[in-house]
Write a protein that holds these residues in place. Sequence first.
Motif, PDB file in Angstrom:
ATOM      1  N   GLY A 329       0.795  -1.232   0.000  1.00  0.00           N
ATOM      2  CA  GLY A 329       0.000   0.000   0.000  1.00  0.00           C
ATOM      3  C   GLY A 329       0.825   1.278   0.000  1.00  0.00           C
ATOM      4  O   GLY A 329       0.338   2.335   0.398  1.00  0.00           O
ATOM      5  N   ARG A 330       2.062   1.199  -0.501  1.00  0.00           N
ATOM      6  CA  ARG A 330       2.925   2.394  -0.500  1.00  0.00           C
ATOM      7  C   ARG A 330       3.461   2.627  -1.906  1.00  0.00           C
ATOM      8  O   ARG A 330       3.869   1.687  -2.585  1.00  0.00           O
ATOM      9  N   LEU A 331       3.463   3.901  -2.335  1.00  0.00           N
ATOM     10  CA  LEU A 331       4.046   4.239  -3.641  1.00  0.00           C
ATOM     11  C   LEU A 331       5.547   4.469  -3.447  1.00  0.00           C
ATOM     12  O   LEU A 331       5.948   5.357  -2.697  1.00  0.00           O
ATOM     13  N   PRO A 332       6.405   3.667  -4.113  1.00  0.00           N
ATOM     14  CA  PRO A 332       7.850   3.838  -3.891  1.00  0.00           C
ATOM     15  C   PRO A 332       8.426   4.931  -4.789  1.00  0.00           C
ATOM     16  O   PRO A 332       8.910   4.648  -5.884  1.00  0.00           O
ATOM     17  N   VAL A 333       8.372   6.175  -4.321  1.00  0.00           N
ATOM     18  CA  VAL A 333       8.879   7.290  -5.140  1.00  0.00           C
ATOM     19  C   VAL A 333      10.390   7.368  -4.965  1.00  0.00           C
ATOM     20  O   VAL A 333      10.897   7.469  -3.852  1.00  0.00           O
ATOM     21  N   GLU A 334      11.114   7.307  -6.082  1.00  0.00           N
ATOM     22  CA  GLU A 334      12.584   7.259  -6.004  1.00  0.00           C
ATOM     23  C   GLU A 334      13.210   8.634  -6.234  1.00  0.00           C
ATOM     24  O   GLU A 334      14.160   9.018  -5.562  1.00  0.00           O
ATOM     25  N   GLN A 335      12.690   9.358  -7.197  1.00  0.00           N
ATOM     26  CA  GLN A 335      13.189  10.729  -7.426  1.00  0.00           C
ATOM     27  C   GLN A 335      11.975  11.635  -7.477  1.00  0.00           C
ATOM     28  O   GLN A 335      10.935  11.228  -7.970  1.00  0.00           O
ATOM     29  N   ARG A 336      12.212  12.864  -7.057  1.00  0.00           N
ATOM     30  CA  ARG A 336      11.073  13.782  -7.036  1.00  0.00           C
ATOM     31  C   ARG A 336      11.590  15.209  -7.070  1.00  0.00           C
ATOM     32  O   ARG A 336      12.560  15.524  -6.370  1.00  0.00           O
TER      33      ARG A 336
END
Length: 411
Positions: A329-336
């Motif tokens: 249930g987690r969005l794995p955001v790597e760069q932002r």
Amino acid sequence: MAMSIETKTTQGTAECARLQARADALLGIYVQVPFCQTKCTYCNFHTGVVSGARFAPYVAAVCKEIREWRGLYRAAGLRSGEGSLFATDTIYIGGGTPSLLEPRLLAQMMEAIRGTFGGELLEVTLEADPETVTEQKARAWVEAGINRVSFGVQSFVDRELAAAGRMHRREDVYRAFAFLRAAGIGNISFDLIAGLPWQTRESWRESLEELRRLGPEHVSVYLLEVDEGSRLGKELLSSGKRYGAGAVPSDDEMAEFYELACAFLRAAGYRHYEISNWARPGFESRHNLKYWNRELYLGFGAGAHSFAGGERWANAHDAAEYVRAIESGRLPVEQRENVTAEMALEEELFLGLRKLAGIDLRKIEEEYGVDLGARIAPLENSGLVEREGDVVRLTEDKLSVSNEVFVGLMK
Ligand code: SF4
């Protein structure tokens, strides 16, 4: 079968048109499938050769990310989506080699997108490697709603294909092309690569001639940049047995191949609309134009990039990590990154100038409250760009040195 597809599309049109009229923005949707059969010698993408058993859990995670995008984005602190109504008109399923997936898995992703975003799907592209296409798959793709196939042809010369580590050979392209046409795909794009090992002026021309014989609606030509980390790069750096420096065309030769392609494709009736892209009239890639026009897109899957709500971000590249995160249930955001006004202005110039139609300088100056005259004048004086009223565009016979324009704009 064709009848039922037509009926479905027609019935959906009125509803889709209503949704589109109400939508705050029309999105492009990108889905990344990071799996390949083998690793090409020149490849530096985050793709892997994995067991087919991993495809279904990956697709399940992508479908979950699509269906639960608002909640996942909110929990990850992304601003996009809050209160906005999005419809979509283009989908691009890329990779990797998404044509490796069983058609039912592709259909599941299409259903997840349709059920979540709605909108009239004008262009739905699937990237395919020629050797993965069968008659049954081609029909199933059409049934799932795919109406455009982008083919990684790269070359029609078997020796070059073998050196590149590609699984297909010239005859596979012909066979796959016939299957797609028979299934009703009327929009096919070919990728060609200039700069492959063993490529010569004559063999490059041979690939262009074969392309003309088949007559796809769209063509992309890429110049090979040998990445040091790729197998080919390592071999070249160490002057290995298979590829010494003499095996790959020089930069000058690649520029010549590019110019040859420009003249050849123009004569064959293609319109050059972006530095690396040509199309028959009306077949320009709607989805890719969104990138160059800085329109909104959401990317789903491992390593997929998105641009919305004034932010750009990318999901984790590692497919296993991506699946684990989405399942929990987690969005794995790597760069932002937040796109500042200064970054947005640079993107307008860099991305906009990639289109041969050019940019509207006055409009950009007014929007960003800047005067770009001093940046553009030296490029115009050296003949790299030309100006017609408010429109500035790359000069057509200097496209092979367009990098100089981008370097000049940075100064
Ligand atoms: S098919 Fe594309 S992504 Fe896959 S290994 Fe080859 S170049 Fe890389």
